[in-house]
Design a protein around this motif. Structure first.
Motif, PDB file in Angstrom:
ATOM      1  N   THR A  92      31.085  39.680  40.842  1.00 15.02           N
ATOM      2  CA  THR A  92      32.223  40.592  40.820  1.00 15.02           C
ATOM      3  C   THR A  92      32.103  41.562  41.977  1.00 15.02           C
ATOM      4  O   THR A  92      31.113  41.552  42.721  1.00 15.02           O
ATOM      5  CB  THR A  92      32.302  41.334  39.473  1.00 15.02           C
ATOM      6  OG1 THR A  92      33.494  42.107  39.416  1.00 15.02           O
ATOM      7  CG2 THR A  92      31.095  42.235  39.267  1.00 15.02           C
ATOM      8  N   GLU A  93      33.109  42.414  42.175  1.00 18.83           N
ATOM      9  CA  GLU A  93      33.172  43.293  43.327  1.00 18.83           C
ATOM     10  C   GLU A  93      33.368  44.743  42.908  1.00 18.83           C
ATOM     11  O   GLU A  93      33.614  45.040  41.739  1.00 18.83           O
ATOM     12  CB  GLU A  93      34.311  42.873  44.258  1.00 18.83           C
ATOM     13  CG  GLU A  93      34.191  41.438  44.783  1.00 18.83           C
ATOM     14  CD  GLU A  93      35.382  41.034  45.626  1.00 18.83           C
ATOM     15  OE1 GLU A  93      36.403  41.766  45.589  1.00 18.83           O
ATOM     16  OE2 GLU A  93      35.301  40.006  46.308  1.00 18.83           O
ATOM     17  N   GLY A 107      41.632  46.091  37.626  1.00 18.78           N
ATOM     18  CA  GLY A 107      40.178  46.075  37.505  1.00 18.78           C
ATOM     19  C   GLY A 107      39.650  46.679  36.224  1.00 18.78           C
ATOM     20  O   GLY A 107      40.160  46.429  35.126  1.00 18.78           O
ATOM     21  N   GLU A 145      34.894  46.202  39.753  1.00 17.79           N
ATOM     22  CA  GLU A 145      36.316  46.125  40.108  1.00 17.79           C
ATOM     23  C   GLU A 145      36.961  47.495  39.991  1.00 17.79           C
ATOM     24  O   GLU A 145      38.062  47.660  39.465  1.00 17.79           O
ATOM     25  CB  GLU A 145      37.039  45.091  39.240  1.00 17.79           C
ATOM     26  CG  GLU A 145      36.490  43.686  39.412  1.00 17.79           C
ATOM     27  CD  GLU A 145      37.231  42.646  38.586  1.00 17.79           C
ATOM     28  OE1 GLU A 145      38.278  42.979  37.996  1.00 17.79           O
ATOM     29  OE2 GLU A 145      36.754  41.501  38.524  1.00 17.79           O
TER      30      GLU A 145
END
Length: 415
Positions: free
Chosen positions: A94-95, A127, A118
């Motif tokens: 994930t970011e 997110g 997110e």
């Protein structure tokens, strides 16, 4: 204490302007005043762009506490394993990582990781992923954990836009902590006021944590909630929640006063214009005696002030407010700990804006005032963590620098 290689070893006395070593791997920061302790400065990482959050956990179950650091942009989670602090990248899938909370979720003796990712303040509708990473080790100390390609399987817990602070809290006092998720703003909030209450949410670990987690909304009134501290405020063996937000410092006690959650505003923030309003972060400490408890804060949100609140003359409310520093730039993290084991807690705080300052504030009982000591002027503090990482009985300091892209350990010598 781990040996510092001579080739990357330098000493400095605070207040002297010394040139930086090209290697930059380790320095000595002498925060000494009188008989105060010294700190050995060791750079754990000098290339973590967007470094933001920190946590302490023994990931490989070897009995030594390790350091975890994450970056928001581009988004990376790294583990620095004691005693050599070798860095290992943990793949998250994930970011835009924003916080990590270690805990043994599966009960197998290995620390798993709950992650908030997110993250976006500009687009709070998107997110807000909360998930947990399953520790892939099967044997304590197993070498595979130190490999960058070790597979930490990710399981989704929830999605709440702008999820920002994750903590584990033993609210029942029975040794079964619940996960607390504090978003920073409401999904409908927008600049500059960021109006709208956030969903402060609690989760119990289900019998099968790989399946759906149930949740309970503890409160939905806080606005711009930036700080979350788990602390036994009532001294009843159960942990309470202390939050820092636009409203000031709020206390949440579970199963208290005949209610599921008792919510009380401990102190109100001074009135300033949003978004530069409220309280950004907090810590709780003592000055020699139990009845001399204080609250330390950064004000306003991402502000420049370090403030101490003490009980009134009768030992109760209203709290007496004292600004002890007005010099932080984008103040972002504050912790409280007794660094020299003398019974008086120190305040450690820093800002992520230039000019960079990581300060220690020491209380002088004779003058009844706080003295400021510069620990480091080269780290853009976005996150702080406190723990005895060397086993010498003294609390060490770890800082994450967002603009400086680094993770720095300040080892407390105890002398």
């Amino acid at each position: 204490m781990p040996t510092v290689p001579a080739a990357v070893h330098r000493y400095c006395v605070l207040g002297l302007a010394l040139s930086l070593s090209a290697l930059g791997a380790c320095q000595m920061a002498d925060a000494q005043r009188g008989d105060f302790v010294q700190f050995d400065r060791k750079v754990l990482d000098d290339n973590l762009p967007g470094a933001y959050g920190l946590a302490i956990a023994d990931l490989d179950a070897d009995g030594l506490p390790d350091v975890l650091a994450l970056s928001n942009t581009p988004g990376e989670l790294r583990w620095y394993a004691a005693p050599d602090w070798q860095a290992t990248r943990i793949s998250t899938g994930t970011e835009a990582l924003i916080d990590v909370a270690p805990f043994d979720i599966t009960g197998n003796g290995l620390q798993d990781l709950v992650l908030a990712s997110e993250f976006s303040l500009r687009d709070p509708d998107a997110g807000g992923l909360v998930s947990w990473l399953e520790n892939p080790g099967s044997v304590p100390g197993e070498q595979q954990l130190r490999d960058d390609d070790a597979h930490w399987q990710r399981h989704t817990i929830d999605r709440i836009p702008a999820s920002h602070r994750l903590r584990w809290a033993d609210v029942s006092g029975r040794g079964h902590p619940v996960l607390i998720n504090l978003p920073i703003i409401d999904a409908e909030a927008s600049a500059p006021d960021y109006a709208g209450g956030v969903r402060l949410t609690a989760y119990n670990i289900p019998p099968d944590p790989r399946r759906r987690w149930g949740s309970v909304v503890v409160d939905d009134n806080l606005e711009m909630a930036h700080g979350l501290l788990v602390y036994d405020w009532n001294g009843d063996g159960r942990e309470q929640l202390l939050t820092a937000s636009y409203s000031g410092v709020d206390l949440f006690s579970f199963a208290s006063g005949g209610r599921f959650v008792e919510h009380r505003n401990l102190l109100s923030a001074t009135e300033t214009q949003r978004p530069a309003a409220g309280i950004s972060d907090l810590g709780v400490g003592y000055s020699n005696r139990e009845d001399r408890r204080f609250i330390a804060t950064i004000e306003p949100w991402h502000g420049n002030n370090v403030v101490v609140y003490r009980p009134g003359s009768d030992g109760g409310e209203p709290w007496q407010r004292e600004v002890i520093d007005e010099g932080l730039s984008s103040g972002h993290a504050i912790v409280v700990a007794d660094l020299n084991n003398d019974g008086y807690d120190e305040i450690i705080a820093g800002g992520r804006g230039a000019p960079y300052r990581l300060n220690i504030y020491r209380y002088d009982p004779e003058s009844r005032s706080w003295n400021t000591q510069l620990l480091d002027d080269s780290v853009a503090v976005s996150g702080l963590a406190i723990a005895d990482l060397t086993g010498n009985g003294y609390q060490d300091i770890v800082a994450a620098g967002m603009a400086t892209a680094d993770v720095v350990l300040y080892r407390n010598s105890g002398r």
